[in-house]
Design an enzyme around this catalytic site. Structure first.
Site, short mmCIF file in Angstrom:
data_model
loop_
_atom_site.label_atom_id
_atom_site.label_comp_id
_atom_site.label_asym_id
_atom_site.label_seq_id
_atom_site.Cartn_x
_atom_site.Cartn_y
_atom_site.Cartn_z
NE ARG A 50 0.68 1.60 4.27
CZ ARG A 50 1.97 1.89 4.26
NH1 ARG A 50 2.60 2.09 3.12
NH2 ARG A 50 2.65 1.99 5.39
CG HIS A 57 4.28 7.42 12.39
ND1 HIS A 57 4.75 6.31 13.03
CD2 HIS A 57 5.16 7.68 11.39
CE1 HIS A 57 5.89 5.91 12.46
NE2 HIS A 57 6.15 6.72 11.45
N GLY A 150 11.24 -3.27 3.74
CA GLY A 150 11.79 -2.08 4.36
C GLY A 150 11.61 -0.82 3.54
CG ASP A 199 0.83 -0.69 7.19
OD1 ASP A 199 0.45 0.45 6.83
OD2 ASP A 199 1.89 -0.90 7.81
CE LYS A 247 6.61 -1.72 10.22
NZ LYS A 247 5.14 -1.52 10.17
#
Length: 502
Positions: A50, A57, A150, A199, A247
């Site tokens: 996506r 955030h 990533g 997500d 992450k």
């Protein structure tokens, strides 16, 4: 919007372009599956990556976001094998070696190890945990993915979601799209990432030619929003910095730390506003900015009673920005753990328990609650305004300038308040804007990864060429033309997760 993940029989129903290339890819996947396991797969589960157009955030703060599904995706070819073992392989076997697990093994996920199959296990657990089962059928699976790891395009969510689709079909379950999205968000936490839910929701629920206005509280809701049509049309250009932000590795100082800062901010704002002991705040685990904000306006009876209306959102969010400055403005350099614990009237150990630090460890000397709260409330306001412009019916240049301005403001906030940008992202945004992009910003967690740019169709070639010449040729001169096309491309909203059966 379909209630369940659909089954399609034509690749043209999934991909708007490059259908021939996708047909070759699917054929290679099926042939490799047969060579590996001795039979053809029964089906292929597919879940896309996506791009978040705006709203960074803030999903884990409970606020709405505005993403779209894209063509790059994860495929899971699968077939039941009649055993109690699950065998999983990857088309890139040199990088991701095959694994063989018992059903019991699938529930053991060591988040301290950076192991590719952990995400496959997350998808398996997501379904089985949701239906309260401790095991399912054995099956064989072969994975292929085109979402860069990533890169900020949610490769992990695509992997987990595609796996969930495969598991539920093998085991005979039929979770709704909303159930799959929620289960996938919970499941990814087994690898130590405090996912907010955006997500997974857009990967499962994405719609062709529409972005999604996704709300998370009081329940998950995805509203398709068509982007304005204009002549010439507009496109979204995606540019990958090639700076990898993992992450799992950086969570304690980046992603998880930002989650924790917003959680503590919500706790302190609730106490400041006199609502910390109200049932909704006490019962919320975790307490988010959205829960706290709604409860405050229920108590005070200030502003619109319907938080879904645009003016209601604006009134509430602007009030929260004012209260944020009042409370946290005395600590612009941030708070220590001792200061936060004292403000909440708890010990540092109790504070650690409240934010579930045993699951999501963080490392910081000071917690920047002022800046994180300012970003969260102002970014939510930008999302609401973005949707408002899209639904206004205006297709003039002024409309797209307004959308671009909101995207640019979002990037400024991500860079200055949330501190999740990086020099490479800033450079790409600057190059793109000078070449004709109306709005440029990071997309995804940040600290590297991808950027998204709102570009008039007649400027797409100029923007891509400027980025190729001034960023990629300088920083990554060894990229081939084929590799460049994978990290720099134009796209539009695509469809969400589905099954493919030839």
């Amino acid at each position: 919007m379909s209630l369940f993940a659909p089954t399609v029989h034509r690749l043209s129903d999934i991909y708007g372009a490059d259908v021939d290339a996708q047909a070759l890819r699917y054929a290679r996947l099926a042939a490799t599956f047969k060579a590996t396991y001795g039979a053809q797969p029964d089906f292929i589960a597919r879940a896309p990556g996506r791009v978040n157009i705006i709203g960074e955030h803030i999903d884990y703060c409970g606020f709405p976001v505005f993403p779209m599904a894209i063509a790059p995706d994860t495929l899971v070819a699968a077939r039941a094998n009649g055993s109690d073992h699950i065998r999983v392989s990857n088309m890139d076997s040199a990088k991701y070696p095959p694994r063989d697990f018992s059903v019991a093994d699938m529930f053991e996920i060591d988040s301290t190890k950076h192991e590719w199959s952990n995400y496959f296990k997350c998808g398996y657990r997501g379904v089985l945990d949701h239906v309260s089962r401790q095991g399912g059928k054995g099956f064989d699976a072969l994975i292929d993915g085109t979402v860069p790891a990533g890169g900020g395009l949610s490769s992990s969510a695509a992997f987990v979601c595609a796996t969930q689709l495969a598991v539920q079909r093998i085991d005979g379950y039929d979770l709704t799209q909303a159930q799959l999205a929620s289960a996938a968000a919970r499941a990814e936490r087994h690898v130590g990432v405090n996912a907010g839910g955006m997500d997974q929701a857009v990967s499962i629920m994405g719609q062709q030619d529409s972005a999604l206005f996704i709300e998370f509280y009081p329940s998950l809701k995805a509203i398709p929003v068509k982007l304005p049509e204009a002549g010439p049309p507009f496109a979204f250009v995606i540019a990958n910095t090639m700076v990898v932000s993992d992450k799992h590795v950086t969570a304690p100082t980046n992603y998880n730390l930002r989650v924790v800062e917003t959680r503590i901010g919500a706790l302190m704002l609730a106490k400041h506003l006199g609502i910390a002991e109200r049932a909704a705040c006490v019962g919320a685990d975790p307490l988010t900015f959205k829960v706290m904000m709604d409860e405050y306006f229920i108590m005070s009876n200030v502003g619109s009673s319907n938080g879904q209306e645009v003016q209601g959102w604006v009134t509430r969010l602007e009030a929260m920005l004012s209260e944020t400055d009042k409370l946290f403005g005395t600590h612009p350099q941030g708070y220590t753990r001792d200061e936060m614990a004292a403000a909440l009237g708890v010990t540092t150990t109790e504070l650690s328990a409240k934010i579930h630090e045993d699951q999501f460890p963080v490392r910081a000397d000071r917690f920047k609650l002022l800046q994180r709260a300012q970003h969260a409330f102002s970014e939510a306001l930008r999302v609401v305004k973005f949707r408002q412009v899209c639904e206004s019916g205006d297709t003039s240049d002024k409309c797209f300038v307004a959308l671009g301005d909101l995207m640019n403001e979002s990037q400024d906030s991500c860079r200055d308040l949330f501190e999740c940008s990086c020099p490479e992202l800033d450079e790409i945004c600057d190059i793109a804007r000078k070449a004709g992009s109306l709005g440029s910003r990071l997309t995804g967690a940040g600290w590297g990864g991808c950027s998204v740019h709102l570009v008039p169709a007649d400027k797409v070639a100029d923007v891509k060429q400027a980025l190729a010449d001034r960023y990629y040729a300088v920083r990554l001169p060894d990229l081939t033309a084929g590799q460049l096309s994978e990290v720099l491309f134009a796209t539009k909203p695509g469809r969400g997760a589905c099954y493919y059966v030839a």
